[in-house]
Enzyme design. Structure first.
Site, PDB file in Angstrom:
ATOM      1  N   ASP A  90       0.867  -1.195   0.000  1.00 30.28           N
ATOM      2  CA  ASP A  90       0.000   0.000   0.000  1.00 30.28           C
ATOM      3  C   ASP A  90       0.904   1.246   0.000  1.00 30.28           C
ATOM      4  O   ASP A  90       1.729   1.416   0.899  1.00 30.28           O
ATOM      5  CB  ASP A  90      -0.887  -0.017   1.245  1.00 30.28           C
ATOM      6  N   ASP A 146      -3.490   2.387  -5.473  1.00 31.31           N
ATOM      7  CA  ASP A 146      -2.218   2.328  -4.749  1.00 31.31           C
ATOM      8  C   ASP A 146      -2.040   1.069  -3.907  1.00 31.31           C
ATOM      9  O   ASP A 146      -1.211   1.040  -3.016  1.00 31.31           O
ATOM     10  CB  ASP A 146      -2.054   3.581  -3.874  1.00 31.31           C
ATOM     11  N   GLU A 147      -2.823   0.055  -4.210  1.00 31.03           N
ATOM     12  CA  GLU A 147      -2.850  -1.092  -3.299  1.00 31.03           C
ATOM     13  C   GLU A 147      -2.959  -2.398  -4.076  1.00 31.03           C
ATOM     14  O   GLU A 147      -3.760  -2.489  -5.018  1.00 31.03           O
ATOM     15  CB  GLU A 147      -4.097  -0.915  -2.427  1.00 31.03           C
TER      16      GLU A 147
END
Ligand code: TTP
Ligand code: MG
Length: 366
Positions: A18, A113-114
């Site tokens: 993350d 973003d993960e």
């Protein structure tokens, strides 16, 4: 080496990555004058918009995602407020995801973003998942100049909880034999899927930690929560069956809210739908996706739950189209105004990327 990884043997090795303060970190990277400053990415503080995210410097002032930007401005008047640049974040996200794919094809992207990686087997034949997590973080930093946090665990939900524990730029490792210790004092709220409602019910049962949840008989949890109770029981024991699915794609995006008290006032409910519509539309824009089916979810005071939907001829171009459609469904297809409502949800389903959507509409022309 074998000694070190033996605790993971017989189980999967999952890494959850993350990025740290993603949108704000990209802005700080691209404008060095912003480094070390409280940067808040979101809408105009003069409007009713909310914070998308903020730098760790801004978090010290109590600012967080989804807080009204006006409130953030009050908490930190010297903060630097920026509008989001989704196109840029999408491009950075693509680079990050392609880096992850060099380690294993089993990468499940969850948001910009993960992502989860199943590194049980990996392209570099590295046995120790912690070594791999460090390498991945270094690799991302070398290419993007951005930091990520990582969680390493035998399954997806534990890896996700772990990646959040030493932010920013941290690694948290939960080997199989340490799972009971890891869960013992962990607040139940940390379990993905446990929201304020479940937390409240559990708290009334005197259950605040996963350790306490573990001791609740399976039968009682099922009686209280149905299928979700089964899931909670397994999670409290650190178990999960989910597999990292590289083909997973979100087909629906939604937002919902449970109210402090049950509501009959239609104008109030419509105002709430406006907020939900703004949130959902914002998330759609962020992901660069569109969909034509609008879904309204209503939970009445007696927990009866219904969903009603309408498919539009074109994807909504603004949040108020979502709002109008949801209000129409609320008025015509529910008992709003007659039967008190405890929860409203609004979603868009049948999601497509803009490219797919453009191709479909071209096909429809022929
Ligand atoms: P997150 O990973 O939840 O947050 P973050 O990366 O900014 O911070 P951290 O992980 O270090 O805690 O979300 C990723 C991005 O998604 C975030 O940079 C902005 C966007 N976002 C929103 O637009 N609205 C939201 O409510 C949230 C939570 C995130
Ligand atoms: Mg993040």
């Amino acid at each position: 080496m074998r000694q070190k990884t033996s605790s993971f043997y017989g189980s999967k090795k999952i890494i959850h990555i993350d990025m740290d303060a993603f949108f704000a970190a990209v802005e700080q990277r691209d404008q060095p004058a912003l480094k070390g400053k409280p940067v808040i990415v979101g809408g105009n503080p003069q409007s009713r918009s909310v914070v998308s995210t903020c730098s760790y410097e801004a978090r010290k002032f109590g600012i967080h995602s989804a807080m009204p930007t006006a409130q953030a401005k009050r908490l930190c008047p010297q903060g630097i407020f920026l509008y989001p640049n989704f196109e840029k974040y999408r491009a950075v996200s693509k680079t990050i995801m392609s880096i992850l794919n060099t380690y294993t094809p089993l990468v499940e992207q969850v948001s910009l973003d993960e992502a989860y990686l199943d590194v049980t087997e990996n392209r570099f034949n590295i046995e120790d998942p912690v070594t791999l997590a460090k390498l991945i973080k270094q690799h991302i930093f070398a290419v993007t100049h951005l930091t990520a946090s990582a969680g390493v665990a035998p399954n997806m939900f534990l890896a996700k909880i772990a990646s959040d524990m030493k932010k920013p730029n941290g690694i948290t490792v939960v080997p199989l034999e340490k799972v009971p210790d890891f869960l013992r004092d962990l607040p139940v709220r940390k379990i993905p899927g446990v929201g304020p409602r479940t937390e409240e019910i559990l708290s009334k049962m005197n259950i605040k930690t996963c350790g306490e949840l573990k001791d609740v008989p399976f039968k009682s949890l099922c009686e209280k929560f149905g299928k979700w109770g089964m899931e909670l029981h397994r999670k409290a024991h650190g178990e999960e069956d989910r597999e990292v699915n590289p083909f997973w794609e979100r087909t629906q995006l939604s937002a919902e809210e449970t109210f402090a008290k049950d509501i009959t006032d239609i104008s109030w409910l419509k105002r709430k739908l406006a907020q939900l519509a703004e949130n959902v539309f914002h998330d759609l824009q962020q992901e660069g996706r569109t969909g034509k089916t609008i879904v309204l979810k209503v939970k009445y005071h007696d927990f009866e739950q219904i969903t009603r939907s309408k498919t539009l001829s074109l994807p909504p171009r603004d949040w108020y189209v979502l709002h109008e459609t949801a209000c129409d469904l609320l008025k015509k297809k529910t008992l709003a105004g007659k039967k008190p409502i405890r929860l409203l949800g609004l979603g868009v389903s049948g999601l497509k990327s803009p490219k797919e959507a453009a191709l479909t509409s071209q096909k429809e022309l022929f």
